[in-house]
Design an enzyme around this catalytic site. Structure first.
Site, PDB file in Angstrom:
ATOM      1  N   ASP A   1       8.537 -30.650 -13.767  1.00 55.20           N
ATOM      2  CA  ASP A   1       7.310 -29.917 -13.447  1.00 55.20           C
ATOM      3  C   ASP A   1       7.615 -28.419 -13.448  1.00 55.20           C
ATOM      4  O   ASP A   1       8.454 -27.945 -12.669  1.00 55.20           O
ATOM      5  CB  ASP A   1       6.785 -30.325 -12.060  1.00 55.20           C
ATOM      6  CG  ASP A   1       6.254 -31.757 -12.035  1.00 55.20           C
ATOM      7  OD1 ASP A   1       6.159 -32.388 -13.107  1.00 55.20           O
ATOM      8  OD2 ASP A   1       5.917 -32.234 -10.926  1.00 55.20           O
TER       9      ASP A   1
ATOM     10  N   GLU B   1       1.121 -42.911 -17.363  1.00 56.46           N
ATOM     11  CA  GLU B   1       1.805 -41.867 -18.144  1.00 56.46           C
ATOM     12  C   GLU B   1       2.820 -42.458 -19.118  1.00 56.46           C
ATOM     13  O   GLU B   1       3.638 -41.732 -19.677  1.00 56.46           O
ATOM     14  CB  GLU B   1       2.481 -40.848 -17.211  1.00 56.46           C
ATOM     15  CG  GLU B   1       1.458 -39.903 -16.583  1.00 56.46           C
ATOM     16  CD  GLU B   1       2.073 -38.769 -15.778  1.00 56.46           C
ATOM     17  OE1 GLU B   1       1.373 -37.777 -15.558  1.00 56.46           O
ATOM     18  OE2 GLU B   1       3.249 -38.874 -15.362  1.00 56.46           O
TER      19      GLU B   1
ATOM     20  N   ASN C   1      -7.668 -42.842  -7.119  1.00 58.85           N
ATOM     21  CA  ASN C   1      -8.488 -41.864  -6.396  1.00 58.85           C
ATOM     22  C   ASN C   1      -9.934 -41.972  -6.895  1.00 58.85           C
ATOM     23  O   ASN C   1     -10.240 -42.795  -7.764  1.00 58.85           O
ATOM     24  CB  ASN C   1      -7.900 -40.453  -6.497  1.00 58.85           C
ATOM     25  CG  ASN C   1      -7.924 -39.900  -7.921  1.00 58.85           C
ATOM     26  OD1 ASN C   1      -8.632 -40.419  -8.796  1.00 58.85           O
ATOM     27  ND2 ASN C   1      -7.153 -38.869  -8.171  1.00 58.85           N
TER      28      ASN C   1
ATOM     29  N   GLY D   1      -7.740 -38.208  -0.536  1.00 61.73           N
ATOM     30  CA  GLY D   1      -7.200 -36.897  -0.167  1.00 61.73           C
ATOM     31  C   GLY D   1      -7.116 -36.748   1.340  1.00 61.73           C
ATOM     32  O   GLY D   1      -6.668 -37.660   2.044  1.00 61.73           O
TER      33      GLY D   1
ATOM     34  N   THR E   1       0.537 -31.850  -4.899  1.00 63.86           N
ATOM     35  CA  THR E   1       1.096 -32.520  -6.083  1.00 63.86           C
ATOM     36  C   THR E   1       1.966 -33.697  -5.636  1.00 63.86           C
ATOM     37  O   THR E   1       2.874 -33.531  -4.827  1.00 63.86           O
ATOM     38  CB  THR E   1       1.967 -31.540  -6.909  1.00 63.86           C
ATOM     39  OG1 THR E   1       1.265 -30.322  -7.065  1.00 63.86           O
ATOM     40  CG2 THR E   1       2.317 -32.136  -8.270  1.00 63.86           C
TER      41      THR E   1
ATOM     42  N   GLY F   1      -0.572 -38.718  -4.148  1.00 67.06           N
ATOM     43  CA  GLY F   1      -0.937 -40.083  -4.548  1.00 67.06           C
ATOM     44  C   GLY F   1       0.312 -40.897  -4.873  1.00 67.06           C
ATOM     45  O   GLY F   1       0.407 -42.088  -4.547  1.00 67.06           O
ATOM     46  N   ASP F   2       1.281 -40.257  -5.514  1.00 67.18           N
ATOM     47  CA  ASP F   2       2.537 -40.963  -5.874  1.00 67.18           C
ATOM     48  C   ASP F   2       3.306 -41.353  -4.622  1.00 67.18           C
ATOM     49  O   ASP F   2       3.896 -42.435  -4.549  1.00 67.18           O
ATOM     50  CB  ASP F   2       3.414 -40.067  -6.753  1.00 67.18           C
ATOM     51  CG  ASP F   2       2.710 -39.696  -8.044  1.00 67.18           C
ATOM     52  OD1 ASP F   2       1.883 -40.498  -8.509  1.00 67.18           O
ATOM     53  OD2 ASP F   2       2.978 -38.599  -8.563  1.00 67.18           O
TER      54      ASP F   2
ATOM     55  N   ASN G   1      -0.169 -43.756   4.340  1.00 69.17           N
ATOM     56  CA  ASN G   1      -1.050 -42.617   4.650  1.00 69.17           C
ATOM     57  C   ASN G   1      -0.258 -41.540   5.408  1.00 69.17           C
ATOM     58  O   ASN G   1      -0.389 -40.337   5.132  1.00 69.17           O
ATOM     59  CB  ASN G   1      -2.225 -43.139   5.485  1.00 69.17           C
ATOM     60  CG  ASN G   1      -3.269 -42.089   5.770  1.00 69.17           C
ATOM     61  OD1 ASN G   1      -3.779 -41.448   4.868  1.00 69.17           O
ATOM     62  ND2 ASN G   1      -3.590 -41.905   7.045  1.00 69.17           N
TER      63      ASN G   1
END
Ligand code: ATP
Ligand code: RIB
Length: 305
Positions: A13, A136, A180, A221, A247, A250-251, A275
Site C-alpha cells: 500500500d 482481489e 459492507n 463502519g 483502511t 473490514g479485513d 467488532n
C-alpha cells in the site's frame, strides 16, 4: 482447534496523506508518503495469525523488492507463506489517499491476478478449518478453493470486496458472507446508503439467504455490525473510538471472525470479538501493521471500572 486458510491478495500500500481528498481534476498538497503491507488477503491472514490462529496465506507475489519485503513481513507475523508463489508479474500495489481517517484506493493487481485454481487447491484443508477469500483474486480460483473446502468439511467465509457482481454458483459455496453496505447493495441489487436504518439493511441481507444455513454479516463502519443467522439477527453496536485510518477495518473484522470460529467460539461471541478487534485497527495507521493482538482485544473488551 482448526486452522485458517486465506486465499487472497497481497499488496504494497502506497499511502499519500493529505488534509482533504482532491476532487476530480484537482491537485492538493499532501503531507507524507508511507508504505504499508496490505492487500485484503494479507490483511485478513495477519489479523487471524495475530489473534492466535494457525494461518496459511495462499497467493502470489512478484519477483521484486516489494515482493521480498512483503514475504518477510508475513513470515514475521507468523503467517505460513509456503503456498505463496513468486511470479513474473509485479507485486500487487494499492495507491491510497488518506484524509480525515477515510481513504480512496486504486488497486493494481499484478501478481494477484495470476492466482489460479491449481494454487489454491494445494491447501491441505480439513474438517474444522476455516477457508477465507475476497474479490482481489480471480473468481475461478475462489470457486476452486471453496469447492475443496466443502469437500474437506471446512467452513467457508467470503468477503466479496471490492464490490463486483458474481454468480450464485459461487455464493452457494459460502457459509458466511461478510460485506459492507456497498457490497450488499450490489449483490442484492438494492440501493443502500451508509446511514440507512438497520431494518432496511436486514431486509436487503435477507435477499441473499439460501436454503442452506448461511450467515450474512453486514459491517456498518462506526455503527458496528448486523448479522443474520437462520431466523435470528445479531446487532453489535460499534465501539466509540477515535479512528485515524479505517483502511483494513473490514479485513480485520474478517480475520478475527475466522480465528474465533476456528477456535469454536459461538457466532455471537465471535462477532463481538471481531467488532472489538476492528475498533482497535481503526485507531492505527496502515492496513496489515494495524492488526491487533489478543492482548489488544482483551484490553478493548475489558469492562470499565
Ligand atoms: P475497509 O474497506 O476500509 O476495510 P469496510 O467498509 O469493509 O472497511 P467497515 O464496515 O467500514 O468495513 O468496518 C468494518 C468494521 O470495523 C466495523 O463493522 C466495525 O466493527 C469496525 N469499525 C470501522 N470503522 C469504525 C469506527 N470508526 N469506529 C469503531 N469501529 C469501526
Ligand atoms: O481492504 C484494504 C486493502 O484494500 C488495502 O490494504 C489495499 O491493499 C486494498 O487491497
Amino acid at each position: 482447534m482448526g486452522r485458517v486458510f486465506v486465499a487472497g491478495s497481497i499488496n504494497m500500500d502506497v499511502v499519500a496523506t493529505a488534509e482533504r481528498h482532491p476532487q476530480v481534476g484537482e491537485t492538493v498538497a499532501g503531507s507524507a508518503v508511507l508504505y504499508f503491507p496490505g492487500g485484503k488477503g494479507a490483511n485478513q491472514a495477519v489479523a487471524a495469525a495475530n489473534l492466535g490462529a494457525k494461518t496459511t496465506l495462499i497467493g502470489r507475489l512478484g519477483n521484486d523488492a516489494f515482493g521480498a519485503e512483503l514475504r518477510g513481513f508475513l513470515q514475521a507475523q507468523d503467517v505460513d507463506v509456503s503456498l505463496i508463489a513468486q511470479t513474473g508479474q509485479h507485486t500487487g500495489t494499492a495507491i491510497i489517499t488518506l484524509a480525515n481517517a477515510d481513504n480512496t484506493i486504486v488497486v493494481i493487481p499484478g501478481a494477484n491476478g495470476l492466482v489460479s485454481p491449481d494454487d489454491v487447491t494445494q491447501a491441505a484443508l480439513a474438517e474444522g478449518d476455516v477457508a477465507v477469500s475476497q474479490f482481489e483474486i480471480p473468481l475461478p480460483a475462489i470457486k476452486a478453493f471453496f469447492r475443496k473446502a466443502r469437500v474437506a468439511g471446512s467452513l467457508t467465509i467470503l468477503n466479496p470486496a471490492p464490490a463486483r457482481a458474481c454468480d450464485w454458483e459461487l455464493l452457494d459455496l459460502v457459509d458466511i458472507l461478510v460485506l459492507n453496505e456497498t457490497e450488499l447493495g450490489l449483490l442484492a441489487n438494492i440501493k443502500l446508503r451508509e446511514d440507512d436504518e438497520i431494518a432496511h439493511i436486514i431486509d436487503a441481507a435477507r435477499t441473499l439467504e439460501t436454503d442452506r444455513a448461511r450467515v450474512i454479516c453486514v459491517t456498518l463502519g462506526s455503527r458496528g455490525v448486523v448479522a443474520l443467522a437462520g431466523g435470528e439477527h445479531h446487532v453489535i453496536a460499534g465501539r466509540k473510538v477515535k479512528a485515524v485510518d479505517t483502511t483494513g477495518a473490514g479485513d480485520c473484522f474478517v480475520g478475527a471472525l475466522a480465528a474465533q470460529l476456528a477456535s469454536e467460539a459461538t457466532l455471537h461471541d465471535a462477532l463481538v470479538y471481531a467488532n472489538a478487534a476492528a475498533s482497535v485497527c481503526v485507531q492505527r495507521m496502515g492496513a496489515a501493521p494495524s492488526m491487533p493482538t489478543v492482548m489488544d482485544v482483551n484490553e478493548a473488551l475489558r469492562p470499565e471500572l
